[in-house]
Design a protein around this motif. Structure first.
Motif, PDB file in Angstrom:
ATOM      1  N   UNK A 133       0.841  -1.214   0.000  1.00 43.43           N
ATOM      2  CA  UNK A 133       0.000   0.000   0.000  1.00 43.43           C
ATOM      3  C   UNK A 133       0.872   1.259   0.000  1.00 43.43           C
ATOM      4  N   UNK A 134       1.949   1.230   0.784  1.00 45.21           N
ATOM      5  CA  UNK A 134       2.880   2.364   0.877  1.00 45.21           C
ATOM      6  C   UNK A 134       3.542   2.643  -0.482  1.00 45.21           C
ATOM      7  N   UNK A 140       6.249   4.592  -5.526  1.00 47.76           N
ATOM      8  CA  UNK A 140       7.646   4.144  -5.438  1.00 47.76           C
ATOM      9  C   UNK A 140       7.798   2.865  -6.267  1.00 47.76           C
ATOM     10  N   UNK A 141       8.796   2.849  -7.143  1.00 52.18           N
ATOM     11  CA  UNK A 141       8.962   1.657  -8.002  1.00 52.18           C
ATOM     12  C   UNK A 141      10.265   0.911  -7.697  1.00 52.18           C
ATOM     13  N   UNK A 142      11.040   1.445  -6.744  1.00 50.49           N
ATOM     14  CA  UNK A 142      12.332   0.819  -6.492  1.00 50.49           C
ATOM     15  C   UNK A 142      12.780   1.133  -5.062  1.00 50.49           C
ATOM     16  N   UNK A 143      12.850   0.137  -4.199  1.00 47.99           N
ATOM     17  CA  UNK A 143      13.296   0.356  -2.809  1.00 47.99           C
ATOM     18  C   UNK A 143      13.735  -0.982  -2.205  1.00 47.99           C
ATOM     19  N   UNK A 144      14.734  -0.909  -1.353  1.00 45.49           N
ATOM     20  CA  UNK A 144      15.127  -2.079  -0.558  1.00 45.49           C
ATOM     21  C   UNK A 144      14.928  -1.638   0.889  1.00 45.49           C
ATOM     22  N   UNK A 145      13.958  -2.237   1.575  1.00 47.56           N
ATOM     23  CA  UNK A 145      13.625  -1.732   2.912  1.00 47.56           C
ATOM     24  C   UNK A 145      13.500  -2.846   3.929  1.00 47.56           C
ATOM     25  N   UNK A 174      12.789  -6.402  -1.286  1.00 52.34           N
ATOM     26  CA  UNK A 174      13.398  -5.701  -2.426  1.00 52.34           C
ATOM     27  C   UNK A 174      12.295  -5.492  -3.459  1.00 52.34           C
ATOM     28  N   UNK A 175      11.988  -4.235  -3.760  1.00 52.61           N
ATOM     29  CA  UNK A 175      10.956  -3.905  -4.751  1.00 52.61           C
ATOM     30  C   UNK A 175      11.635  -3.280  -5.958  1.00 52.61           C
ATOM     31  N   UNK A 176      11.230  -3.691  -7.151  1.00 53.32           N
ATOM     32  CA  UNK A 176      11.801  -3.104  -8.366  1.00 53.32           C
ATOM     33  C   UNK A 176      11.945  -4.134  -9.467  1.00 53.32           C
ATOM     34  N   UNK A 365      -2.561  -4.290  -7.015  1.00 54.33           N
ATOM     35  CA  UNK A 365      -3.925  -4.339  -6.443  1.00 54.33           C
ATOM     36  C   UNK A 365      -4.321  -2.982  -5.871  1.00 54.33           C
ATOM     37  N   UNK A 366      -3.307  -2.191  -5.434  1.00 50.92           N
ATOM     38  CA  UNK A 366      -3.590  -0.890  -4.811  1.00 50.92           C
ATOM     39  C   UNK A 366      -3.446   0.272  -5.782  1.00 50.92           C
ATOM     40  N   UNK A 367      -2.672   0.071  -6.858  1.00 51.10           N
ATOM     41  CA  UNK A 367      -2.428   1.177  -7.783  1.00 51.10           C
ATOM     42  C   UNK A 367      -3.672   1.445  -8.631  1.00 51.10           C
TER      43      UNK A 367
END
Length: 501
Positions: A133-134, A140-145, A174-176, A365-367
Motif C-alpha cells: 500500500x505504501x 515508489x517503483x524501487x526500494x530495498x527496505x 526488495x521492490x523493483x 492491487x492498490x495502484x
C-alpha cells in the motif's frame, strides 16, 4: 450501611421490574437506590477486583527477556543494514479494505476495530500488505527496505511454541524491476546469514515456486477454482501426514481421489539441482508453461545460491506451498532441525523460523492504474527464535546483563554525595554509561555488591585523599584490581577498559 446481600437483593428487584415492564420512573428510582447502595459498600469488599493478567495471546517481557530480544534484534538489523536496506514504518491499523482478500483462508484472523467516524479499520496482519500500500500510495517503483514492528492475529495462541496474537515481524523486501532471481537469491542469503549468526542449531531452507505448484495442480486435473484452497491443504504437509492432507482435499474440499493421488506423487519430492533437472524432463510438467517457467527460474536460483556457497542448507521441496494468496513466484521457508535420537537418520523439523517469497502482483492491487512493482521479501520469525533462545538461557543458567552501565560512581567515606554527583555528571556529559546509588552515605561494601549483582564492570571510587590528589580510584569488579587514575584521564580509561574487543 448496605451489605453485599442487600445489594444483590436490590439488583434482583431492579431486574424483575425491568422484566415486568414496570413504570420507567419506578425503575429509575430503584436503579438510583441500587447505585447508592453500591457506593456505600465502598471499602475493600466493594472494590472492583482487577484480574491481573495480560490479554490472551500476549505477554510482558522482563528486563532479562528484553536483553535477549535486543541481542536478536541487533543481529537481524545489522544483517539488513549490511545488505543496504533502508527502514520505514507504517500505522498499526489500516483501512479494512486494504487488508481484505490478501491472506486466503487466514483472512478470518484479522482483528477488526469499531467504526471510527466512518472508517472501517483493522489491525495489520503482517507488514507486507502495508508495504505494498505504501509503495502504491507514494508511487515508489524501487526500494530495498526493512521494517520491524508488531502485527496482530485473532488466532488461538500456542504461546509455548512462540505463537501469539500480538507479535513482532522483522521484514526485508526488495521492490523493483531486476533481472530474474538475483534479489531472490539475496533474500535466501540473508536468512542463511541470520540463522547462522544466531547459532540456533541446524536449519534447512525449503524453496518452491508458486508457478511450479500451479502447473502441478493443472497437470493433476485440479479445477482452477480450487487452486488456492488445495494450496492451503498442501501447506499443512509439514504438520500433518500425507494421508490426512489427502482426506482433507477429497473429503472437505471435494477434490477427486485420482487428482489427490496424482498430487501426492509430486508433493513428496525434495532435493536440489538434480530434482529440478529431472522435473524439467517430466513428460507432464515440462508441457505446462507455468511449471516450465518456474523450474527454469528455480535452476537459475540454485546457480546463484551455489555462488553464495549456501546450497548445503537449501532444499527444493514440492510440498512447500505457503498459504498466502499474494505469492506469485519463488516461495521459501526456513525450519530448525533437531535429531530425534541417534537411531534416526532423518532430522525432524521443530518449526518455521523464517519465510517469504515473490509477490509481483500485490502493489498493482492498490495502484489506481494497476501498475505492478515486482517484489520479493523475507520475514524472520522473531518470536519463535526468541522462545528458543530464552529456553536455552534458562537451561544454561547464563547470567544476562540487563543494563549497559560501564561504571558505578561510589564513595569510600561519608559526606561525599556532592562529589559523587559532580563526577557522575562529568561522566554522563562525556557519554559514559554510569550509575550512582541514591543514598547520601552508602556503605562501600553495598556499592560493590550492587556491581556484582548487576554485572557493572568498574567502580570509580571518590575518597577524601583521592580528591586532594586529583585522582579517582578505579576498581575492576571481577579481579578487584585498583588503580589511581587522574581525573582528566578517567573518561578515556573507562572507555578503554569497557570497549568490546
Amino acid at each position: 450501611m448496605a451489605d453485599e446481600a442487600a445489594v444483590r437483593a436490590q439488583a434482583e428487584a431492579v431486574r424483575r421490574l425491568k422484566q415486568d415492564k414496570a413504570d420507567p420512573d419506578e425503575i429509575a428510582k430503584e436503579v438510583a437506590k441500587l447505585l447508592e447502595m453500591k457506593a456505600q459498600l465502598g471499602g475493600d469488599e466493594g472494590k472492583h477486583k482487577f484480574v491481573l493478567k495480560t490479554p490472551k495471546g500476549t505477554r510482558d517481557y522482563s528486563p532479562k527477556q528484553m536483553a535477549i530480544r535486543e541481542r536478536v534484534f541487533n543481529a537481524i538489523i545489522s544483517c539488513f543494514k549490511r545488505h543496504g536496506a533502508e527502514v520505514i514504518d507504517t500505522p498499526v491499523f489500516e483501512l479494512k479494505e486494504t487488508l481484505m482478500g490478501k491472506y486466503g483462508e487466514d483472512s478470518k484472523l484479522i482483528y477488526d476495530l469499531k467504526d471510527q467516524g466512518g472508517e472501517l479499520l483493522s489491525l495489520r496482519y503482517d507488514l507486507t500488505v502495508p508495504f505494498a500500500r505504501y509503495l502504491a500510495m507514494n508511487k515508489i517503483t524501487n526500494i530495498k527496505r526493512y521494517h520491524i514492528a508488531k502485527v496482530y492475529r485473532r488466532d488461538n495462541p500456542a504461546m509455548t511454541r512462540g505463537r501469539y496474537r500480538e507479535f513482532y515481524q522483522c521484514d526485508f523486501d526488495i521492490a523493483g524491476q531486476f533481472d530474474p532471481m538475483i534479489p531472490d537469491a539475496e533474500c535466501l542469503k540473508i536468512v542463511h546469514e541470520i540463522l547462522s549468526d544466531l547459532q540456533l542449531g541446524d536449519f534447512l531452507i525449503k524453496v518452491n515456486d508458486r508457478r511450479i505448484l500451479d502447473g502441478m495442480f493443472a497437470v493433476c486435473s485440479v479445477p482452477d477454482s480450487k487452486f488456492r484452497t488445495i494450496c492451503s491443504s498442501v501447506d499443512k504437509l509439514d504438520k500433518m501426514p500425507w494421508e490426512e492432507v489427502r482426506s482433507e482435499m477429497v473429503g472437505e474440499k471435494g477434490l477427486s481421489p485420482e487428482a489427490a493421488d496424482h498430487i501426492g506423487e509430486y508433493v513428496q519430492l525434495h532435493g536440489g539441482l538434480d530434482l529440478i533437472e529431472r522435473l524439467l524432463q517430466d513428460p507432464k510438467l515440462s508441457q505446462n508453461k507455468l511449471a516450465k517457467e518456474g523450474l527454469g527460474d528455480m535452476k537459475l536460483l540454485f546457480e546463484y545460491l551455489t555462488l553464495f556457497g549456501i546450497t548445503g542448507k537449501i532444499s527444493f521441496d514440492l510440498s512447500l506451498a505457503r498459504g498466502l494468496d499474494y505469492y506469485t513466484g519463488v516461495i521459501f521457508e526456513a525450519v530448525l532441525l533437531q535429531q530425534e535420537n541417534d537411531h534416526v537418520e532423518e532430522p525432524v523439523s521443530v518449526g518455521s523460523v523464517a519465510g517469504g517469497g515473490r509477490y509481483d502482483g500485490l502493489v498493482g492491487m492498490f495502484d489506481p492504474k494497476g501498475r505492478n512493482v515486482p517484489c520479493v521479501g523475507v520475514s524472520i520469525g522473531i518470536e519463535r527464535i526468541f522462545s528458543i533462545l530464552e529456553q536455552r538461557v534458562e537451561a544454561s543458567e547464563e547470567k544476562i546483563r540487563t543494563t549497559e552501565t560501564q561504571v558505578l560512581v561510589a564513595s569510600a567515606q561519608k559526606k561525599l554525595l556532592e562529589e559523587r554527583l559532580k563526577l557522575i555528571s562529568e561522566l554522563w556529559d562525556a557519554g559514559i554509561k554510569a550509575e550512582v546509588l541514591y543514598k547520601k552515605n552508602p556503605k562501600l561494601l553495598n556499592q560493590l555488591q550492587y556491581c556484582e549483582e548487576t554485572g557493572i564492570p568498574l567502580v570509580a571510587i571518590v575518597g577524601e585523599q583521592e580528591l586532594k590528589d586529583g585522582v579517582v580510584k578505579l576498581r575492576v569488579v571481577a579481579t578487584r584490581e585498583e588503580v589511581n587514575v587522574r581525573r582528566e584521564s578517567l573518561v578515556e580509561e573507562i572507555r578503554m577498559r569497557t570497549s568490546r574487543p
